[in-house]
Enzyme design. Sequence first.
Site, short mmCIF file in Angstrom:
data_model
loop_
_atom_site.label_atom_id
_atom_site.label_comp_id
_atom_site.label_asym_id
_atom_site.label_seq_id
_atom_site.Cartn_x
_atom_site.Cartn_y
_atom_site.Cartn_z
CE LYS A 195 -3.80 -2.43 2.33
NZ LYS A 195 -4.48 -2.74 3.61
CD GLN B 48 -2.98 -4.44 6.74
OE1 GLN B 48 -3.13 -3.38 6.15
NE2 GLN B 48 -3.47 -5.57 6.29
CG ASP C 287 -9.10 0.19 6.07
OD1 ASP C 287 -8.93 -0.25 4.92
OD2 ASP C 287 -8.42 -0.15 7.05
N1 GUN Z 1 -6.48 -6.76 6.79
C1 GUN Z 1 -6.91 -7.47 5.73
N2 GUN Z 1 -7.57 -6.68 4.86
C2 GUN Z 1 -7.55 -5.44 5.37
C3 GUN Z 1 -8.08 -4.19 4.93
O1 GUN Z 1 -8.71 -4.05 3.88
N3 GUN Z 1 -7.85 -3.14 5.77
C4 GUN Z 1 -7.16 -3.26 6.94
N4 GUN Z 1 -7.01 -2.17 7.70
N5 GUN Z 1 -6.68 -4.39 7.37
C5 GUN Z 1 -6.86 -5.48 6.59
#
Ligand code: GUN
Length: 286
Positions: A52, A96, A119
């Site tokens: 990311k 995350q 998110d």
């Molecule tokens: N862990 C797995 N997928 C995601 C996501 O889309 N966002 C976040 N913050 N954590 C994750």
Amino acid sequence: MAIQLLAKPLVEKTKKQLEAKCKVLKEKDIIPKMQVIYIGDNKASRLYTRKKKKFCENFGAIVDIIHLPSETTEKEFLETINNINLDKTTHGCFIQLPVPTQLEHLDIGELISPQKDVDGFHAENLRHLMRNSNEELYFVPCTPGGIMALLSHYQIPVEGKNVVIVGRSMIVGKPLSLLMTNHNATVTVCHSKTNNLREITRSADIIVSAVGKPRYLDASYINNEKDQVVIDVGINHDQDGILCGDINFNEVEPLVYAITPVPGGVGPLTVLYLAQNLLQAAEKNI
Ligand code: GUN
């Protein structure tokens, strides 16, 4: 042979738009900035946060990964988030998932202010999703948003279609069911306690799998008399450590109209949508 719904052409096209938007912001002395909180040593989380960061930095954003140790206390965690919420130069933030057990009881989605919640997990953003607000008014959750963008790119309509989602998570299944409903699909959400899952997936026009089990859906879940579209959200490793989705691709691909591969299907779209949300946050902050 099925059409393979690849992320790459959409990512390349959208990246150019993101670069252009970023340039406009820079002319106004605004550099989109995101802070990412990653706690502990989960290998997959480390990989995803780096992906990311790299993607967003590539089109000109600033991304800081705040890596906290596994034993971080609730107080330290909340202080970190509070500082980010107060920081006027930070436009977006996400935590995350998963978080270590001592933090699991917290309502993680509520901690980041809704204006920075790239998110799309905060109740305020979810309420907009439920109300079918204009998508520019809130942050659409990234994986569901990415799936809709992919279908639209390949001109696969969802209106009036029977969409079967396997998986009811807060990150994918539930928000995707709302987003698909907003786009006039008829949605069935299935899960581990669903009876006759095969019967239900065989009746679908579009199947979305987000169960997290390697090659779980095989040919027996497919109806090759229909032109089914199969979206695989799974990112799994099988017993031999090979990366694979929830769909048994080799069995299913010859039987359907279109399918996403793993890797190269849904995964990059989650990152793309996050980047779009970050730019939306930065543009609103002007
Ligand atoms: N862990 C797995 N997928 C995601 C996501 O889309 N966002 C976040 N913050 N954590 C994750």
